[in-house]
Design an enzyme around this catalytic site. Sequence first.
Site, short mmCIF file in Angstrom:
data_model
loop_
_atom_site.label_atom_id
_atom_site.label_comp_id
_atom_site.label_asym_id
_atom_site.label_seq_id
_atom_site.Cartn_x
_atom_site.Cartn_y
_atom_site.Cartn_z
N GLU A 130 9.26 39.29 -30.49
CA GLU A 130 9.80 38.04 -31.04
C GLU A 130 9.92 37.00 -29.93
OE1 GLU A 130 10.06 36.03 -33.20
OE2 GLU A 130 11.80 36.27 -34.50
N ASP A 135 18.07 33.92 -32.78
CA ASP A 135 19.13 32.90 -32.89
C ASP A 135 20.21 33.43 -33.84
OD1 ASP A 135 20.58 30.57 -32.98
OD2 ASP A 135 19.10 29.40 -34.07
P1 5GP Z 1 16.85 33.47 -36.52
O1 5GP Z 1 16.50 34.05 -37.84
O2 5GP Z 1 17.25 34.46 -35.49
O3 5GP Z 1 17.87 32.37 -36.67
O4 5GP Z 1 15.59 32.68 -36.03
C1 5GP Z 1 14.47 33.25 -35.48
C2 5GP Z 1 13.32 32.29 -35.53
O5 5GP Z 1 13.77 30.93 -35.60
C3 5GP Z 1 12.50 32.36 -34.28
O6 5GP Z 1 11.44 33.26 -34.42
C4 5GP Z 1 12.01 30.95 -34.10
O7 5GP Z 1 10.80 30.77 -34.79
C5 5GP Z 1 13.07 30.10 -34.75
N1 5GP Z 1 14.01 29.54 -33.74
C6 5GP Z 1 15.28 29.91 -33.50
N2 5GP Z 1 15.82 29.17 -32.51
C7 5GP Z 1 14.85 28.31 -32.10
C8 5GP Z 1 14.79 27.29 -31.09
O8 5GP Z 1 15.70 27.01 -30.31
N3 5GP Z 1 13.60 26.64 -30.99
C9 5GP Z 1 12.53 26.89 -31.80
N4 5GP Z 1 11.44 26.18 -31.59
N5 5GP Z 1 12.56 27.84 -32.76
C10 5GP Z 1 13.71 28.54 -32.90
#
Ligand code: 5GP
Length: 177
Positions: A97, A101
């Site tokens: 990954e 986040d």
């Molecule tokens: P989660 O489900 O953990 O919130 O998010 C995971 C996905 O969200 C990551 O694979 C990525 O594509 C996107 N993401 C989360 N934080 C960021 C960030 O700070 N910048 C970008 N460009 N994508 C993020």
Amino acid sequence: MHNHVKKILITQDQIIEKTKEIAQQINEDFKGERITLVALLSGSVPFLAELMKHIKLDCEIDFMDVSSYRGTKSTGEVRILKDLTRPIDSCNVIIVEDIVDTGKTLNVVKGILENRDPKALKIVTLLDKPEGREVDCYADYVGFSIPNEFVIGFGLDYDELYRNLPYVGVLREECYM
Ligand code: 5GP
């Protein structure tokens, strides 16, 4: 530096060094075994490309595409856009990954892959934003823990741009639409 980038958080050299260390750890942890790296498209592609160069084990790669983000906020809703091409039962699977986040994406993907009876299921992420966590989720191998800022580069996009930057940086606020 790209003029939309406010500051560089992690340089290309730092990423390469850290990725080598992670690969060495994986080589030790799975010594004598075959592994399957499952990269989540598209953000993890540069990290996968760097990581696999340093893996000394028998190694397959496969790809999965899930969508969870619109703009800079997680929707919490995870859809499978592309599934793996091969079965993973009895395989040592490592999900690759770009960033964790809220943890929602990985939790869903991990659940889906766990149901397919892999021999082992681990997670490697280049970046971790622990302050953003909304569900219980941890990666077995983490490159860098970063503050709760929206980052771009080394695979990470904002509306599909900036993935090609060779470093991880913070986007200027005026570039958000
Ligand atoms: P989660 O489900 O953990 O919130 O998010 C995971 C996905 O969200 C990551 O694979 C990525 O594509 C996107 N993401 C989360 N934080 C960021 C960030 O700070 N910048 C970008 N460009 N994508 C993020």
